[in-house]
Design a protein around this motif. Structure first.
Motif, PDB file in Angstrom:
ATOM      1  N   SER A 135       0.869  -1.323  -0.068  1.00  0.00           N
ATOM      2  CA  SER A 135       0.052  -0.099  -0.011  1.00  0.00           C
ATOM      3  C   SER A 135       0.752   1.348   0.011  1.00  0.00           C
ATOM      4  O   SER A 135       0.591   2.223  -0.652  1.00  0.00           O
ATOM      5  CB  SER A 135      -0.963  -0.029   1.214  1.00  0.00           C
ATOM      6  OG  SER A 135      -0.101  -0.072   2.416  1.00  0.00           O
ATOM      7  N   GLY A 139       1.076   4.077  -3.181  1.00  0.00           N
ATOM      8  CA  GLY A 139       0.399   5.258  -2.695  1.00  0.00           C
ATOM      9  C   GLY A 139       1.757   6.157  -2.978  1.00  0.00           C
ATOM     10  O   GLY A 139       1.410   7.355  -3.852  1.00  0.00           O
ATOM     11  N   VAL A 143       1.028   9.125  -6.207  1.00  0.00           N
ATOM     12  CA  VAL A 143       1.383  10.567  -5.861  1.00  0.00           C
ATOM     13  C   VAL A 143       2.699  11.103  -6.522  1.00  0.00           C
ATOM     14  O   VAL A 143       2.632  12.010  -7.157  1.00  0.00           O
ATOM     15  CB  VAL A 143       1.302  10.576  -4.392  1.00  0.00           C
ATOM     16  CG1 VAL A 143       1.891  12.068  -3.788  1.00  0.00           C
ATOM     17  CG2 VAL A 143       0.210  10.220  -3.615  1.00  0.00           C
ATOM     18  N   GLY A 174       3.274  10.161  -0.463  1.00  0.00           N
ATOM     19  CA  GLY A 174       2.494   9.383  -1.178  1.00  0.00           C
ATOM     20  C   GLY A 174       2.573   8.028  -0.252  1.00  0.00           C
ATOM     21  O   GLY A 174       1.611   7.292  -0.095  1.00  0.00           O
ATOM     22  N   ALA A 177       1.001   8.419   3.130  1.00  0.00           N
ATOM     23  CA  ALA A 177      -0.401   8.597   2.885  1.00  0.00           C
ATOM     24  C   ALA A 177      -0.934   6.885   2.696  1.00  0.00           C
ATOM     25  O   ALA A 177      -1.968   6.666   3.121  1.00  0.00           O
ATOM     26  CB  ALA A 177      -0.749   9.239   1.780  1.00  0.00           C
ATOM     27  N   GLY A 178      -0.459   6.263   1.992  1.00  0.00           N
ATOM     28  CA  GLY A 178      -0.820   4.953   1.537  1.00  0.00           C
ATOM     29  C   GLY A 178      -0.697   3.946   2.856  1.00  0.00           C
ATOM     30  O   GLY A 178      -1.629   3.105   3.096  1.00  0.00           O
ATOM     31  N   LEU A 181      -3.721   5.042   4.931  1.00  0.00           N
ATOM     32  CA  LEU A 181      -4.900   4.658   4.382  1.00  0.00           C
ATOM     33  C   LEU A 181      -5.022   3.032   4.799  1.00  0.00           C
ATOM     34  O   LEU A 181      -6.226   2.462   5.062  1.00  0.00           O
ATOM     35  CB  LEU A 181      -4.710   4.721   3.067  1.00  0.00           C
ATOM     36  CG  LEU A 181      -6.276   4.554   2.353  1.00  0.00           C
ATOM     37  CD1 LEU A 181      -7.417   5.278   2.671  1.00  0.00           C
ATOM     38  CD2 LEU A 181      -5.929   4.675   0.800  1.00  0.00           C
TER      39      LEU A 181
END
Length: 196
Positions: A135, A139, A143, A174, A177-178, A181
């Motif tokens: 992930s 991400g 990004v 990114g 952020a992944g 998430l």
């Protein structure tokens, strides 16, 4: 050399039938019936003996199993400590690495010695649990691609210089952020499983 089947003419077969009939006539009828009764009684006693033997064997195995269970309960339990196991495993691993390194060419041997240092191994194990998260990589890649493309488009049309550090910063952002998430999805999935 070929073998021939014996003649099967009717006269030859008559001779065998006559011989069989004469043998039956030699024994009195009472004795023939007694022999048949004796054979039936013998077969019935064999069946009964087999059944008794099977029952005896089953009862003995059950009795032996109970004795073994009681004996196992009486034996004191030995605690198996992992304290002795860990140093032995570490020593075995170290010796195996040395044996393998002796078979490698010089350049690969040096690289292997660097990689198998305890400090490098700890960093590698920590990184394996975080850096290689799919992930995070997805991400970070998305990004970085979208952000760099937008940044490059703006740099070309507005006229400022493209900074290469932006792509790296976008990838790291990114990636984080992944991971966040993924953590949120995992939290909600766990709470849903707990409520069911």
């Amino acid at each position: 050399m070929s073998e021939h089947a014996p003649d099967q003419n009717p006269e030859h077969l008559k001779g065998f039938e006559e011989l069989a009939e004469s043998a039956e006539h030699m024994l009195p009828k009472g004795e023939i019936i007694d022999i048949k009764k004796h054979e039936r009684a013998r077969s019935e006693t064999l069946v009964e003996a087999r059944a008794q033997a099977a029952e005896t064997a089953q009862s003995e195995t059950k009795h032996d199993a109970l004795k073994q269970l009681e004996a196992a309960e009486d034996v004191p339990q030995v605690s198996h400590s992992n304290t002795l196991d860990a140093p032995l495993r570490a020593l075995s691993f170290h010796r195996q690495i040395i044996r393998i390194q002796h078979k490698l060419p010089a350049a690969q041997r040096v690289l292997s010695k660097v990689i198998h240092q305890p400090a490098v191994r700890v960093v590698s194990e920590v990184a394996e649990k975080t850096v290689s998260r799919p992930s995070g990589l997805l991400g970070g890649g998305l990004v970085a691609f979208l952000g760099s493309s937008s940044y490059l488009y703006l740099a070309k049309h507005i006229g400022f210089n493209y900074n290469h550090f932006v792509a790296i910063a976008l990838f790291v952002g990114g990636f984080i952020a992944g991971l966040i998430l993924e953590l949120i999805v995992h939290f909600f999935a766990a709470s849903r499983r707990a409520s069911n």
